[in-house]
Design a protein around this motif. Structure first.
Motif, mmCIF file in Angstrom:
data_model
loop_
_atom_site.group_PDB
_atom_site.id
_atom_site.type_symbol
_atom_site.label_atom_id
_atom_site.label_comp_id
_atom_site.label_asym_id
_atom_site.label_seq_id
_atom_site.Cartn_x
_atom_site.Cartn_y
_atom_site.Cartn_z
ATOM 1 N N GLU A 183 0.838 -1.204 0.000
ATOM 2 C CA GLU A 183 0.000 0.000 0.000
ATOM 3 C C GLU A 183 0.873 1.255 0.000
ATOM 4 O O GLU A 183 0.657 2.180 -0.770
ATOM 5 N N PHE A 184 1.885 1.247 0.885
ATOM 6 C CA PHE A 184 2.773 2.410 0.978
ATOM 7 C C PHE A 184 3.459 2.679 -0.359
ATOM 8 O O PHE A 184 3.488 3.809 -0.847
ATOM 9 N N PHE A 185 4.013 1.626 -0.973
ATOM 10 C CA PHE A 185 4.775 1.850 -2.199
ATOM 11 C C PHE A 185 3.875 2.214 -3.374
ATOM 12 O O PHE A 185 4.283 2.963 -4.263
ATOM 13 N N TYR A 186 2.639 1.703 -3.364
ATOM 14 C CA TYR A 186 1.716 2.088 -4.435
ATOM 15 C C TYR A 186 1.374 3.579 -4.318
ATOM 16 O O TYR A 186 1.398 4.318 -5.302
ATOM 17 N N LEU A 187 1.103 4.023 -3.075
ATOM 18 C CA LEU A 187 0.816 5.453 -2.866
ATOM 19 C C LEU A 187 2.043 6.298 -3.181
ATOM 20 O O LEU A 187 1.940 7.377 -3.771
ATOM 21 N N LEU A 188 3.215 5.790 -2.790
ATOM 22 C CA LEU A 188 4.455 6.522 -3.085
ATOM 23 C C LEU A 188 4.624 6.684 -4.598
ATOM 24 O O LEU A 188 4.968 7.779 -5.081
ATOM 25 N N LEU A 189 4.352 5.609 -5.332
ATOM 26 C CA LEU A 189 4.473 5.673 -6.793
ATOM 27 C C LEU A 189 3.522 6.728 -7.361
ATOM 28 O O LEU A 189 3.917 7.536 -8.211
ATOM 29 N N LEU A 190 2.277 6.753 -6.860
ATOM 30 C CA LEU A 190 1.314 7.737 -7.367
ATOM 31 C C LEU A 190 1.751 9.160 -7.007
ATOM 32 O O LEU A 190 1.544 10.090 -7.779
ATOM 33 N N CYS A 191 2.366 9.333 -5.828
ATOM 34 C CA CYS A 191 2.875 10.664 -5.457
ATOM 35 C C CYS A 191 4.029 11.072 -6.385
ATOM 36 O O CYS A 191 4.143 12.241 -6.756
ATOM 37 N N LEU A 192 4.865 10.107 -6.757
ATOM 38 C CA LEU A 192 5.941 10.405 -7.720
ATOM 39 C C LEU A 192 5.339 10.817 -9.059
ATOM 40 O O LEU A 192 5.819 11.757 -9.706
ATOM 41 N N VAL A 193 4.280 10.118 -9.458
ATOM 42 C CA VAL A 193 3.587 10.476 -10.697
ATOM 43 C C VAL A 193 3.059 11.910 -10.568
ATOM 44 O O VAL A 193 3.199 12.725 -11.482
ATOM 45 N N ALA A 194 2.483 12.230 -9.409
ATOM 46 C CA ALA A 194 1.922 13.564 -9.180
ATOM 47 C C ALA A 194 2.998 14.649 -9.337
ATOM 48 O O ALA A 194 2.798 15.647 -10.031
ATOM 49 N N LEU A 195 4.151 14.445 -8.690
ATOM 50 C CA LEU A 195 5.214 15.455 -8.761
ATOM 51 C C LEU A 195 5.769 15.572 -10.180
ATOM 52 O O LEU A 195 6.079 16.666 -10.656
ATOM 53 N N THR A 196 5.860 14.433 -10.864
ATOM 54 C CA THR A 196 6.352 14.457 -12.246
ATOM 55 C C THR A 196 5.375 15.203 -13.150
ATOM 56 O O THR A 196 5.782 15.973 -14.032
ATOM 57 N N VAL A 197 4.090 14.988 -12.900
ATOM 58 C CA VAL A 197 3.066 15.696 -13.668
ATOM 59 C C VAL A 197 3.228 17.202 -13.497
ATOM 60 O O VAL A 197 3.174 17.967 -14.466
ATOM 61 N N VAL A 198 3.486 17.654 -12.262
ATOM 62 C CA VAL A 198 3.676 19.089 -12.013
ATOM 63 C C VAL A 198 4.871 19.605 -12.813
ATOM 64 O O VAL A 198 4.814 20.674 -13.429
ATOM 65 N N LEU A 199 5.961 18.830 -12.807
ATOM 66 C CA LEU A 199 7.144 19.224 -13.588
ATOM 67 C C LEU A 199 6.805 19.377 -15.068
ATOM 68 O O LEU A 199 7.234 20.325 -15.730
ATOM 69 N N LEU A 200 6.016 18.431 -15.574
ATOM 70 C CA LEU A 200 5.722 18.415 -17.006
ATOM 71 C C LEU A 200 4.697 19.478 -17.388
ATOM 72 O O LEU A 200 4.675 19.921 -18.533
ATOM 73 N N VAL A 201 3.851 19.880 -16.405
ATOM 74 C CA VAL A 201 2.854 20.914 -16.698
ATOM 75 C C VAL A 201 3.554 22.215 -17.114
ATOM 76 O O VAL A 201 3.097 22.916 -18.006
ATOM 77 N N THR A 202 4.701 22.490 -16.518
ATOM 78 C CA THR A 202 5.421 23.715 -16.899
ATOM 79 C C THR A 202 5.922 23.624 -18.336
ATOM 80 O O THR A 202 6.125 24.636 -18.993
#
Lengths: 281, 252
Positions: A183-202
């Motif tokens: 559960e922890f690592f799945y949520l961690l992966l989604l948080c990494l996706v979230a931060l990467t998405v923010v980077l790519l939005v710029t």
């Protein structure tokens, strides 16, 4: 052909910032995008990307109305992205059958909130367009520091927990038996996706994030059959797409984000057709 | 019946175990002992409680009443000493991963929170691959393995942690009989140094290798394979089940 681009690069800091933003975002994009493609969670990444607009809109509204200079829209984006990631993650872990509905709802509500707040923000602004479609040429020094920090966090976590993330993506049930906190690592992966998405939005804006997140990893997947190799190639392709996209768009004054996506899309199609031809011979 | 087949300490002990998922009982008053060199097969109809039995052994769920002991302790704390091969129907057959990387996943959780695999992990993984005859394929992509090779790879992953008990959930589903036979030979070899418990829907080949058949349908009925006759299992399964013909001394 690219002489003007290199002249501008030597002359203007905004071009240097743009190039650096593309490279930094490309590194995180290649690594995290590979996890996204391998685990087949593109749709989740799409939901997170569109929720980002809500966060950016709210932050932008309050920064203008209350004159809070420190409240950068990117902070709003980070909060919204992580909140969307955790929500989708918890729903998919606890109640699988409703997952797609929740993702769709977060996707649309995020957009709606963003559009409302941006519309209510006083004064004429073209921010909505740059949030939606990206404006890499507008990146400031302050933005760049934030982008650099996010990039380091994402790459560091994605590599330190590589074995765990790989195991959870490949076979959740087995990883759980081996004592990995799935559960922890799945949520961690989604948080990494979230931060990467923010980077790519710029770089390419909310609407085109999914393409940039998945196409380099998809192209890499046609060449490499291991996760590690896939990541290395995806990073190379991501950085190449953002860099060449920027170069191609400069002289004819094309929108950089759209140019980057089209370059990535054409490359993917050509590589697929090329590989198909080779195999059928 | 609860026969202890070996003199040494049993690996699994169930005492009066009952379990339900909130509704009607899935398992009722189960008593079961499995010895440290036993090769046992769990059979039963779908929804009969086979997977529940395995989850109880691994401590993933707790019994409503009764006790489960694994290596004489509470299961959750000693689960890492069990090699486990889950059903793999949910796996993505095109996942980009090498054979070696899959085996190394069996080394996770040995007191490691993060970081790369150590030398001893790689040694154990290589050893496991040799045992299932996949060492030459170690650098190949998972997607290029045949069905039988994939099962052997998952056995290698399960034994990479050097377990004392190996549990396999439907290891031979959808394999052709020849490949199935080869797989049981691998398991038979491993049984020389660890207990093997497997779930199967089809006993045609298993019966040559296993010592006891554990039939699960709410209750548990244990039969030494020598006792199995046409009819014994139909009591458990009801009708419409592929019957087991067990002719003990007539191997083909």
């Amino acid at each position: 052909m690219f002489i003007e681009f290199f002249q501008a690069l030597a002359e203007y800091t905004f071009m240097q910032y743009a190039l650096l933003t593309g490279i930094l975002a490309g590194i995180a994009c290649g690594i995290v995008g590979t996890y996204v493609v391998a685990r087949r969670i593109t749709y989740i990444a799409g939901g997170i990307a569109h929720a980002v607009l809500g966060g950016m809109g709210i932050a932008f509204y309050f920064s203008v109305v209350n004159n809070w200079q420190a409240l950068h829209p990117l902070y709003g984006a980070v909060v919204a992205a992580v909140a969307a990631a955790v929500t989708i993650g918890l729903v998919s872990l606890r109640a699988r059958e409703r997952e797609d509905t929740v993702i769709g709802a977060i996707w649309a509500i995020g957009m709606a909130v963003g559009i409302l707040f941006i519309a209510q923000t006083p004064g004429y602004n073209e921010n909505l367009m740059s949030y939606l479609f990206g404006n890499i040429l507008m990146v400031s020094a302050a933005d760049l520091w934030l982008i650099g920090a996010l990039d380091i966090i994402v790459v560091f976590i994605a590599l330190v927990f590589y074995n765990q993330l790989q195991a959870v993506c490949f076979d959740e049930e087995f990883a759980r038996i081996r004592g990995v906190n799935v559960e922890f690592f799945y949520l961690l992966l989604l948080c990494l996706v979230a931060l990467t998405v923010v980077l790519l939005v710029t770089v390419v804006g909310v609407v085109m994030v999914i393409a940039l997140l998945t196409l380099p990893a998809a192209v890499a997947g046609l060449f490499s059959r291991t996760l590690r190799g896939n990541m290395i190639m995806a990073v190379i392709f991501s950085v190449a797409f953002t860099t060449f996209g920027l170069m191609i768009s400069y002289t004819p004054n094309l929108p950089a984000g759209a140019t980057i996506i089209i370059l990535a899309g054409i490359t993917y199609l050509l590589v697929m057709v090329g590989k198909g031809r080779l195999l059928s011979r | 019946m609860g026969i202890v087949m070996t003199d040494d300490k049993p690996v699994i002990v169930f005492e009066n175990v009952s379990f339900s998922y909130g509704g009607p009982p899935v398992l009722e008053e189960v008593n079961l002992t499995i010895g440290s060199r036993e090769f046992a097969c769990i059979v039963g109809p779908n929804g009969g409680g086979k997977t529940t039995l395995i989850k109880l052994i691994l401590g993933l769920i707790k019994p409503d009443t009764g006790t489960v002991r694994l290596f004489g302790s509470k299961p959750a704390g000693v689960r890492s000493r069990v090699g486990y091969m889950p059903q793999h129907v949910h796996l993505d057959p095109k996942f980009p991963v090498s054979v070696m990387d899959v085996v190394l996943m069996g080394r996770l959780g040995n007191g490691r929170a993060f970081g790369p695999y150590r030398g001893e992990d790689k040694l154990a993984a290589r050893k496991a691959l040799r045992e299932v005859g996949l060492f030459d394929k170690r650098n190949q992509p998972f997607a290029e393995l045949s069905g039988g090779q994939q099962r052997r790879l998952f056995i290698a992953r399960a034994i990479a942690c050097e377990p004392e008990l190996l549990i396999l959930d439907e290891p031979t589903a959808n394999l052709d009989p020849k490949v199935e036979q080869e797989l049981y030979q691998v398991l038979n070899e491993l049984n020389k140094r660890m207990a093997v418990v497997l779930v199967s829907h089809d006993m045609t080949f298993v019966s040559q290798f296993v010592e006891r058949v554990i039939c699960v349908k709410r209750g548990v009925h244990i039969h030494p394979t020598s006792e199995i006759r046409d009819g014994t299992l139909s009591e458990v399964f009801g009708t419409g089940v592929k019957m087991v013909r067990h002719d003990r001394h007539e191997h083909e």
